[in-house]
Write a protein that holds these residues in place. Structure first.
Motif, PDB file in Angstrom:
ATOM      1  N   GLY A  75       0.813  -1.204   0.000  1.00 32.19           N
ATOM      2  CA  GLY A  75       0.000   0.000   0.000  1.00 32.19           C
ATOM      3  C   GLY A  75       0.847   1.254   0.000  1.00 32.19           C
ATOM      4  O   GLY A  75       1.964   1.275  -0.516  1.00 32.19           O
ATOM      5  N   TYR A  76       0.326   2.297   0.629  1.00 34.85           N
ATOM      6  CA  TYR A  76       0.970   3.611   0.622  1.00 34.85           C
ATOM      7  C   TYR A  76       2.389   3.557   1.177  1.00 34.85           C
ATOM      8  O   TYR A  76       3.307   4.155   0.612  1.00 34.85           O
ATOM      9  CB  TYR A  76       0.128   4.594   1.435  1.00 34.85           C
ATOM     10  CG  TYR A  76       0.690   5.999   1.474  1.00 34.85           C
ATOM     11  CD1 TYR A  76       0.417   6.909   0.450  1.00 34.85           C
ATOM     12  CD2 TYR A  76       1.509   6.418   2.528  1.00 34.85           C
ATOM     13  CE1 TYR A  76       0.935   8.199   0.483  1.00 34.85           C
ATOM     14  CE2 TYR A  76       2.029   7.691   2.563  1.00 34.85           C
ATOM     15  CZ  TYR A  76       1.743   8.577   1.544  1.00 34.85           C
ATOM     16  OH  TYR A  76       2.266   9.850   1.572  1.00 34.85           O
ATOM     17  N   ASP A 134      -5.296   2.301  -0.775  1.00 30.63           N
ATOM     18  CA  ASP A 134      -4.665   1.917  -2.032  1.00 30.63           C
ATOM     19  C   ASP A 134      -5.322   0.649  -2.562  1.00 30.63           C
ATOM     20  O   ASP A 134      -5.272  -0.407  -1.912  1.00 30.63           O
ATOM     21  CB  ASP A 134      -3.163   1.687  -1.803  1.00 30.63           C
ATOM     22  CG  ASP A 134      -2.382   1.555  -3.095  1.00 30.63           C
ATOM     23  OD1 ASP A 134      -2.863   0.863  -4.011  1.00 30.63           O
ATOM     24  OD2 ASP A 134      -1.282   2.137  -3.181  1.00 30.63           O
TER      25      ASP A 134
END
Length: 241
Positions: A75-76, A134
């Protein structure tokens, strides 16, 4: 004769999220120690909550580094925080591996944790992940949940502790509405922290421990590092030609 950077064995930099829970910090430290016993010098860095940051650790190194993101989905933090930290460090020889998950190893460990929590074959499961904004991470969560469903043969729903939906309590309630009398929560979290603590209030029949320190996880982190170390060696070889 002074060694060139390319002649120095790379250091593993294990990058985790960070938590204020001492048990979570201790688990990451224990994981780094166990991996270090297998592959050599290992350092720990965190992208949030506490330090040192990856950039701070990388600036202290005098040789190549292999950064292993200790995250269960990309993800991020994996796509944004880790690359930003590497760039900020200005470290001249850093290789970043892919995240730890999803991987079948986690499904196997989660089953062990579920059994210890009282789960039995046929009981429904909520795959409890941290959550992400995300979509790439959410897709990886679905892949990881499918691995758990395939291994257990049970109904597996997905719930998130934060950010994404449904929440873990909502996922538990949905399985009960579908007629499942016993529902257990499988913690798709690496270490204890605030997120895992929240799972106790999900209304399930039991909550499995986080994935935590496990020989198979040590093996997985070591394998990620060795993949990165080979990339470092190949780059050094190319640079000499």
């Amino acid at each position: 004769m002074t060694k060139k950077w390319t002649d120095v064995e790379p250091t593993l930099v294990l990058v985790a999220h960070g938590t204020r829970n001492p048990r979570g910090v201790e688990m990451i430290a224990a994981l780094a120690e166990a991996v270090g016993a297998r592959v050599g010098t290992t350092r720990v860095a965190f992208v949030d909550v506490l330090g040192p940051s990856p950039a701070e650790v990388l600036r202290e190194l005098s040789g190549p580094a292999v950064v292993v993101p200790a995250f269960l989905a990309s993800g991020y933090h994996v796509h944004t925080d880790v690359p930003r930290e590497v760039m900020a460090s200005e470290h001249p020889a850093t290789t970043v591996t892919r995240a730890l998950g999803p991987d079948p190893v986690f499904a196997r460990v989660m089953v062990e944790r579920l059994v210890s929590a009282g789960w039995a074959s046929g009981d429904a499961i909520v795959f409890a992940a941290a959550g992400s904004s995300d979509e790439r991470a959410l897709l990886e969560h679905r892949r990881a949940a499918a691995m758990l469903a395939e291994l257990t043969g049970s109904r597996v729903g997905i719930g998130y502790v934060a950010t994404a939906r449904p929440s873990v309590p909502d996922a538990v309630a949905a399985l009960r509405r579908d007629g499942h009398e016993r529902v257990f929560v499988a913690s798709y979290l690496l270490a204890r922290g605030l997120f895992h603590t929240r799972l106790a209030d999900a209304g399930s029949d039991g909550v499995a421990e986080p994935i935590g320190l496990h020989p198979d996880i040590v093996e997985l982190v070591s394998a990620r590092f060795l993949d990165g170390a080979r990339a470092v060696a190949e780059h050094a070889h190319s640079a000499r030609q």
